[in-house]
Design a protein around this motif. Structure first.
Motif, PDB file in Angstrom:
ATOM      1  N   TRP A 270       0.830  -1.204   0.000  1.00 10.33           N
ATOM      2  CA  TRP A 270       0.000   0.000   0.000  1.00 10.33           C
ATOM      3  C   TRP A 270       0.865   1.255   0.000  1.00 10.33           C
ATOM      4  O   TRP A 270       0.585   2.212  -0.722  1.00 10.33           O
ATOM      5  CB  TRP A 270      -0.959   0.001   1.180  1.00 10.33           C
ATOM      6  N   ARG A 271       1.907   1.256   0.816  1.00 11.64           N
ATOM      7  CA  ARG A 271       2.785   2.430   0.890  1.00 11.64           C
ATOM      8  C   ARG A 271       3.381   2.755  -0.482  1.00 11.64           C
ATOM      9  O   ARG A 271       3.534   3.916  -0.841  1.00 11.64           O
ATOM     10  CB  ARG A 271       3.894   2.202   1.915  1.00 11.64           C
ATOM     11  N   ALA A 272       3.686   1.724  -1.266  1.00  8.45           N
ATOM     12  CA  ALA A 272       4.234   1.949  -2.610  1.00  8.45           C
ATOM     13  C   ALA A 272       3.227   2.632  -3.527  1.00  8.45           C
ATOM     14  O   ALA A 272       3.616   3.293  -4.498  1.00  8.45           O
ATOM     15  CB  ALA A 272       4.699   0.630  -3.225  1.00  8.45           C
ATOM     16  N   PHE A 273       1.930   2.498  -3.226  1.00  6.50           N
ATOM     17  CA  PHE A 273       0.892   3.225  -3.957  1.00  6.50           C
ATOM     18  C   PHE A 273       0.646   4.596  -3.346  1.00  6.50           C
ATOM     19  O   PHE A 273       0.416   5.569  -4.049  1.00  6.50           O
ATOM     20  CB  PHE A 273      -0.438   2.450  -3.924  1.00  6.50           C
ATOM     21  N   ALA A 274       0.654   4.666  -2.028  1.00  5.83           N
ATOM     22  CA  ALA A 274       0.221   5.878  -1.327  1.00  5.83           C
ATOM     23  C   ALA A 274       1.296   6.950  -1.218  1.00  5.83           C
ATOM     24  O   ALA A 274       0.966   8.124  -1.050  1.00  5.83           O
ATOM     25  CB  ALA A 274      -0.268   5.505   0.071  1.00  5.83           C
ATOM     26  N   ASP A 275       2.543   6.577  -1.309  1.00  8.51           N
ATOM     27  CA  ASP A 275       3.653   7.531  -1.217  1.00  8.51           C
ATOM     28  C   ASP A 275       4.035   7.947  -2.633  1.00  8.51           C
ATOM     29  O   ASP A 275       4.601   7.151  -3.390  1.00  8.51           O
ATOM     30  CB  ASP A 275       4.828   6.875  -0.505  1.00  8.51           C
ATOM     31  N   PRO A 276       3.733   9.181  -3.036  1.00  5.82           N
ATOM     32  CA  PRO A 276       3.983   9.574  -4.427  1.00  5.82           C
ATOM     33  C   PRO A 276       5.453   9.484  -4.826  1.00  5.82           C
ATOM     34  O   PRO A 276       5.756   9.243  -6.003  1.00  5.82           O
ATOM     35  CB  PRO A 276       3.465  11.009  -4.509  1.00  5.82           C
ATOM     36  N   THR A 277       6.367   9.617  -3.879  1.00  7.31           N
ATOM     37  CA  THR A 277       7.789   9.483  -4.206  1.00  7.31           C
ATOM     38  C   THR A 277       8.097   8.051  -4.627  1.00  7.31           C
ATOM     39  O   THR A 277       8.827   7.823  -5.601  1.00  7.31           O
ATOM     40  CB  THR A 277       8.655   9.890  -2.992  1.00  7.31           C
TER      41      THR A 277
END
Length: 143
Positions: free
Chosen positions: A20-27
């Motif tokens: 999820w973090r790989a989707f939610a973090d735009p960087t």
């Protein structure tokens, strides 16, 4: 409906919160979004229902591809739905479910017409697989 949809799935070797973090973090998202050889410049990324996502995908051939989407549904670590409002128009639904210590990721693109889906499929089907390859590689590298 099936003639208007492209469906991809993958079991990712990472727990749901990391995926999820790989989707939610735009960087992080900018590092893996798109087929092999593409890079991204994000201009707007408002991860909430009604929020906008505007960016340019830079192709390896030097061609820029402007993209604009609107987030419809955001259920952290479970489900993400957005409408890609620039051409070609489609609705993307991404689901994440536990698969032991890994994550089963579902990826469904629903196009406005069967004709558009048929026209885009030769590009999108391998591109979607490359996209998920890049996600897996990023998660492996940042483990």
């Amino acid at each position: 409906m099936a003639d208007r949809e492209l469906v991809t799935s993958r079991v990712i070797a990472a727990a749901r919160p990391r995926v999820w973090r790989a989707f939610a973090d735009p960087t992080l998202l900018a590092r893996w979004w798109g087929p092999t050889g593409f890079s991204n410049t994000f201009h707007t990324f408002e991860l909430r229902p009604g929020g906008a996502w505007r960016f340019v995908m830079h192709g390896p051939d030097g061609v820029d591809h402007p993209n604009e989407s609107l987030f419809v549904e955001v259920l952290p670590a479970e489900r993400l739905v957005f409408e890609h409002v620039s051409a070609p128009r489609f609705e993307m639904t991404i689901t994440l479910t536990d698969h032991g210590a890994r994550t089963a990721l579902g990826w469904r693109q629903r196009f406005d017409s069967a004709e558009t889906c048929r026209r885009i499929a030769p590009i999108a089907v391998p591109g979607n697989e490359q996209n998920l390859d890049r996600l897996s590689a990023l998660l492996h590298a940042t483990a």
